[in-house]
Design an enzyme around this catalytic site. Structure first.
Site, PDB file in Angstrom:
ATOM      1  N   ASP A   1       0.848  -1.038  -0.095  1.00 10.44           N
ATOM      2  CA  ASP A   1       0.003  -0.031   0.102  1.00 10.44           C
ATOM      3  C   ASP A   1       1.036   1.198   0.081  1.00 10.44           C
ATOM      4  OD1 ASP A   1      -1.991   1.846   0.402  1.00 10.44           O
ATOM      5  OD2 ASP A   1      -2.810   0.949   2.412  1.00 10.44           O
TER       6      ASP A   1
ATOM      7  N   ASP B   1      -2.637   2.457  -5.950  1.00  8.39           N
ATOM      8  CA  ASP B   1      -1.659   2.425  -4.923  1.00  8.39           C
ATOM      9  C   ASP B   1      -1.496   1.367  -4.232  1.00  8.39           C
ATOM     10  OD1 ASP B   1      -4.081   3.129  -3.758  1.00  8.39           O
ATOM     11  OD2 ASP B   1      -3.530   4.670  -2.527  1.00  8.39           O
ATOM     12  N   GLU B   2      -2.347   0.353  -4.752  1.00  5.21           N
ATOM     13  CA  GLU B   2      -2.018  -1.000  -3.861  1.00  5.21           C
ATOM     14  C   GLU B   2      -2.226  -2.247  -4.720  1.00  5.21           C
ATOM     15  OE1 GLU B   2      -5.494  -1.541  -0.859  1.00  5.21           O
ATOM     16  OE2 GLU B   2      -5.979   0.480  -1.660  1.00  5.21           O
TER      17      GLU B   2
END
Lengths: 424, 100
Positions: A12, A104-105
């Site tokens: 993350d 973003d993960e």
């Protein structure tokens, strides 16, 4: 010593958008920064800003009150997606089982990799984490667990730059105090429903009996979450590319202009880019929003739904022309425009309409196929609409079609090779 | 009857390489900057040159590194006494000329 079948990692990016901004513009490093200026709401806050109490959910006006020096920057989604692609690629160097969960993960299944790499799972996770952080200049929260849900609990546990491992030994310690609503997949409504049944924490759900689950007629998604909290991996990693939630294209232009035609032309250019991206994903938009930003950094936006789901710029420009006067004020100087497409449906799911509008859509799709092929071969905007001429005509001559696929560190919000950050 | 050149088979085309592939070894950690000023002329880097650099932690003495301090970015050959934070190691450069 792994008592579980699967080893799942969750990566993350810490304050991802704001962190990328800090990497790309050194003047923002170590300072409170928020992104989302283009939509008038915070989409990401740097840790310097978070320490002051500024986060998503705080209005820009309040954030400015808390911190008058706060840097508010418009989101540069092209950069974020380049960094996201780099993140996925780096993780894929270690395993092919990677789920691109969001910009973003990502999740990665590293089961069995300890034997191949002759390293402990913890060390493998640390190696990937450090490779991500050096290569991107952004820190990551990393979680390791026997299931996706537990890996996600772990990555959230210590931020920023944390690394947390959940095992059968310590699983209960992590879940005991964790409110059920904080568990991935449990929304506010279902967490209220569970609390009415006397289940408030993640551990309480994990420890329910099968009889209790049957008696309360708990549905499958929550049974899966329960199993994952117990340490069983039941949610498979999805290796397909996800349909994006929205596509946003915006750019500042110079010199500022109050000419309505110039604004439409800028929007037209962005709409062409956004539609090309939608077509790459094979989706059509049902809703759109466009906005103008004044020289004084005020935003005026208009949103509407589209008569038919579309990925054709002509349909969307028609709406812009129809509604631009609702937000455009003659004589006011504007410095940026933007477009956001939303509500995507897969192209293949489109049903024919009663009145035959979709015939025109089909005809144009051949044209788009050709345009997309030309763009792949010669670069974006090789062929563009007449309505984009004012915005693209000059630019194409300046650029001569030369673009590079690597981000250029700089302060200019562009990937145009002519305006790269300079180094002495 | 006139004939042209035989069209190369796709396998032969696979042997070609783009300039990008030649200049960039680790795509995921490579970034680009433009040189300003002739302070690095001794190292063969002139005003307007483009440099490619990799973000990595294993810079060695003699490498040209990009350093960040309060004044901004600087290019320096890595030596013992270095002020500022190393951002990356220069791996390649290129230049275009007037006729470009």
């Amino acid at each position: 010593m792994q008592p579980f079948e699967k080893v799942i990692l969750h990566f993350d990016g810490d304050s991802f958008f704001a962190s990328v901004e800090q990497v790309m513009d050194y003047r923002l490093k170590g300072k409170p920064v928020v992104t989302g200026g283009e939509r008038g709401a915070i989409t990401s806050a740097s840790y310097e800003a978070k320490r002051l109490g500024i986060s998503r959910g705080v209005t820009l006006r309040d954030a400015k009150k808390i911190c008058p020096d706060l840097a508010i920057v418009p989101g540069n989604y092209l950069w974020y997606s380049v960094f996201a692609e780099r993140m996925y690629t780096i993780v894929r160097e270690f395993t092919s089982i990677v789920e691109e969960y969001s910009i973003d993960e990502c999740f990665a299944d590293i089961t069995g990799l300890d034997v191949v790499m002759k390293m402990s799972y913890e060390d493998i996770a640390r190696v990937i984490k450090s490779k991500l952080e050096t290569s991107l200049g952004v820190t990551f929260g990393v979680g390791m667990g026997p299931s996706k849900v537990l890996a996600k609990v772990a990555s959230k546990h210590r931020k920023p730059a944390g690394f947390t491992v959940i095992t059968s030994q310590n699983r209960e310690d992590f879940l005991r105090e964790l409110p059920l609503g904080k568990v991935w997949g449990i929304g506010p409504a279902s967490s209220i429903a569970f609390s009415k049944m006397g289940v408030f924490t993640a551990l309480q759900l994990a420890e329910t009996t099968d009889a209790w689950i049957d008696h309360h007629r708990v549905s499958l998604p929550y049974r899966e979450i329960r199993a994952e909290l117990q340490g069983m991996s039941v949610k498979e990693l999805s290796l397909e590319y996800e349909i994006p939630h929205s596509i946003i294209v915006s750019r500042t232009f110079r010199p500022p202009s109050s000419d309505r035609e110039v604004l439409i032309s800028q929007l037209s250019k962005h709409i062409e880019s956004a539609c090309a991206k939608a077509r790459r994903y094979g989706v059509c938009a049902r809703e759109m929003r466009f906005y103008l930003k004044t020289q004084e950094f005020a935003y005026k936006g208009y949103e509407c739904s589209l008569p038919l789901p579309t990925a054709s710029p002509i349909d969307i420009i028609r709406m812009v022309k129809k509604f631009i006067n609702r937000i455009y004020v003659p004589g006011v100087l504007y410095r940026a425009t933007g477009i956001c497409l939303r509500g995507f449906v897969p192209e293949s799911h489109l049903s024919s309409d009663l009145f035959g509008e979709s015939v025109g859509v089909e005809k144009r799709s051949h044209v788009h196929k050709v345009i997309d092929m030309l763009s792949r071969k010669f670069g974006d905007h090789t062929v563009f609409l007449g309505s984009s001429m004012k915005a693209l005509g000059d630019q194409k001559i300046r650029e001569r079609g030369k673009t590079l696929e690597i981000p250029m560190l700089g302060i200019c919000r562009t990937t145009n090779i002519g305006v790269v950050r300079c180094v002495e | 009857m006139r004939t042209g050149f035989a069209a190369p088979a796709t396998e032969e085309l696979a042997d070609t390489i783009t300039i990008g592939e030649y200049l960039i070894r680790h795509k995921e950690s490579t970034y680009l900057m433009k040189v300003e000023g002739d302070g690095m002329a001794s190292e063969g880097l002139l005003d307007g040159d483009m440099v490619l650099f990799e973000r990595r932690i294993d810079a060695k003495r003699g490498d040209i590194v990009i350093v960040l301090d309060e004044a901004g970015y600087r290019l320096v050959p890595l030596s013992k006494r270095l002020v500022g934070q190393i951002i990356g190691v220069v791996t390649a450069s290129f230049r275009t000329y007037a006729a470009f």
